[in-house]
Design an enzyme around this catalytic site. Structure first.
Site, PDB file in Angstrom:
ATOM      1  N   ASP A  67       0.777  -1.052   0.522  1.00 41.90           N
ATOM      2  CA  ASP A  67      -0.083  -0.571  -0.152  1.00 41.90           C
ATOM      3  C   ASP A  67       0.442   1.161   0.510  1.00 41.90           C
ATOM      4  O   ASP A  67       2.042   0.991   0.340  1.00 41.90           O
ATOM      5  CB  ASP A  67      -0.814   0.023   1.223  1.00 41.90           C
ATOM      6  N   ASN A 136      -7.934  -2.777  14.022  1.00 43.01           N
ATOM      7  CA  ASN A 136      -9.773  -3.289  14.058  1.00 43.01           C
ATOM      8  C   ASN A 136      -9.502  -4.444  12.977  1.00 43.01           C
ATOM      9  O   ASN A 136      -9.826  -4.526  12.634  1.00 43.01           O
ATOM     10  CB  ASN A 136     -10.002  -2.088  13.736  1.00 43.01           C
ATOM     11  N   HIS A 138      -6.974  -4.906  10.255  1.00 47.11           N
ATOM     12  CA  HIS A 138      -7.135  -4.380   8.566  1.00 47.11           C
ATOM     13  C   HIS A 138      -5.554  -5.040   8.518  1.00 47.11           C
ATOM     14  O   HIS A 138      -5.087  -5.612   8.923  1.00 47.11           O
ATOM     15  CB  HIS A 138      -6.806  -2.678   8.347  1.00 47.11           C
ATOM     16  N   GLU A 143      -9.866  -2.100   5.356  1.00 45.94           N
ATOM     17  CA  GLU A 143     -10.351  -1.356   6.530  1.00 45.94           C
ATOM     18  C   GLU A 143     -11.254  -2.503   6.523  1.00 45.94           C
ATOM     19  O   GLU A 143     -12.461  -3.038   5.765  1.00 45.94           O
ATOM     20  CB  GLU A 143     -10.345   0.165   6.439  1.00 45.94           C
TER      21      GLU A 143
HETATM   22  C1  GLP Z   1      -0.305   0.932   8.590  1.00 43.04           C
HETATM   23  C2  GLP Z   1      -0.148  -0.710   7.366  1.00 43.04           C
HETATM   24  C3  GLP Z   1      -0.767  -1.900   7.668  1.00 43.04           C
HETATM   25  C4  GLP Z   1      -0.076  -2.342   8.963  1.00 43.04           C
HETATM   26  C5  GLP Z   1      -0.728  -1.500   9.963  1.00 43.04           C
HETATM   27  C6  GLP Z   1       0.120  -1.668  11.595  1.00 43.04           C
HETATM   28  O1  GLP Z   1      -1.709   0.828   8.198  1.00 43.04           O
HETATM   29  N1  GLP Z   1      -1.091  -0.015   6.381  1.00 43.04           N
HETATM   30  O2  GLP Z   1      -0.119  -2.298   6.429  1.00 43.04           O
HETATM   31  O3  GLP Z   1      -0.032  -3.689   9.318  1.00 43.04           O
HETATM   32  O4  GLP Z   1      -0.163  -0.226  10.353  1.00 43.04           O
HETATM   33  O5  GLP Z   1       1.754  -1.316  11.590  1.00 43.04           O
HETATM   34  P1  GLP Z   1       1.927  -1.334  12.960  1.00 43.04           P
HETATM   35  O6  GLP Z   1       2.936  -2.410  12.988  1.00 43.04           O
HETATM   36  O7  GLP Z   1       2.654  -0.168  13.267  1.00 43.04           O
HETATM   37  O8  GLP Z   1       1.118  -1.624  14.190  1.00 43.04           O
END
Ligand code: GLP
Length: 242
Positions: A67, A136, A138, A143
């Protein structure tokens, strides 16, 4: 589904890096689906260390990222292009031509989504897709919603995600409200999925992902239906069932 329950974040990172390096060693031109967020940083650090020791060669590796924020150019320090260079690409011998991240600064986002879908197909899909987990549930930026989105698409980020990701920006108003993300179909195309999770704040999302109903309200729950998933989580994220 194989679940590795590791002592702490360091062990999670080593285990995940071991799995990724196995692909790069066994199949030098493997297609790796990569992720951003805080969780994979330790994994990338470990891979860089092994590269520096001469244990891994990334010269033929191809990558596709999950992404990117809409409206940020590759040079913006908060973009996922920048993140990938900063945490991995600029420290290893990967050919930058073989690395792919959606272009969030494209004028025509629809066109960019179509291009990205075609690109993933032209590479033959991911051999291994690395995923983090949002609070959440995702994955990528898919989402919670009423249906599982399929291909690469533009999403409006939830307040929950904007707030969680704001820690990396100077202030919350700078967090883009939209992003481009691989859809659930693109993720499930991967022949092997590696989900890394760390911290007590992810325990609820991980429990729902692994043991709850498969529902687009918890996008990661779809992983229950994939034939080859490896979960690497620490004890805080995966407490022992009482
Ligand atoms: C972002 C990314 C996801 C990632 C998520 C959790 O929103 N787009 O790919 O898994 O954050 O991130 P973190 O590992 O910092 O908790």
């Amino acid at each position: 589904m194989r679940i590795y329950r590791e002592k702490d974040y360091y062990s999670v990172s080593r285990r995940a890096a071991n799995i990724i390096s196995a692909y790069v060693i066994a199949k030098p031109d493997a297609v790796l689906g990569l992720a951003t967020g805080s969780t994979p940083i330790g994994t990338y650090k470990q891979l860089v260390e092994w590269y520096e020791k001469g244990d891994i060669d990334f010269s033929e590796t191809k990558t596709v990222n999950l992404d990117e924020y809409c409206g940020l150019t590759a040079e913006n320090v908060n973009s996922y292009h920048y993140f990938m260079k900063d945490n991995l690409f600029s420290h290893i011998n990967i050919d930058m031509e073989n690395t792919h991240v959606p272009d969030g600064s494209a004028d025509d986002i629809e066109k960019e989504c179509t291009r990205y879908d075609k690109l993933i197909d032209s590479l033959g899909g991911q051999d291994l897709q690395l995923l983090g987990l949002g609070h959440n549930g995702h994955i990528g930026f898919n989402e919670p919603s009423d249906s599982f989105p399929t291909g690469t698409h533009k999403v409006k980020l939830t307040e929950n995600t904007i707030e969680a990701n704001s820690r990396l920006f100077d202030n919350i108003d700078e967090v883009p409200r939209y992003a481009i993300t691989m859809g659930v179909r693109n993720i499930l195309t991967a022949r092997h999925i590696l989900l890394v999770v760390s911290g007590a704040d992810k325990a609820d999302a991980l429990r729902k992902t692994l043991y709850g109903p498969v529902t687009p309200q918890v996008p990661a729950s779809i992983l229950q239906l994939h034939p080859h998933v490896t979960v690497v989580a620490d004890e805080a994220a995966l407490p022992e069932e009482k």
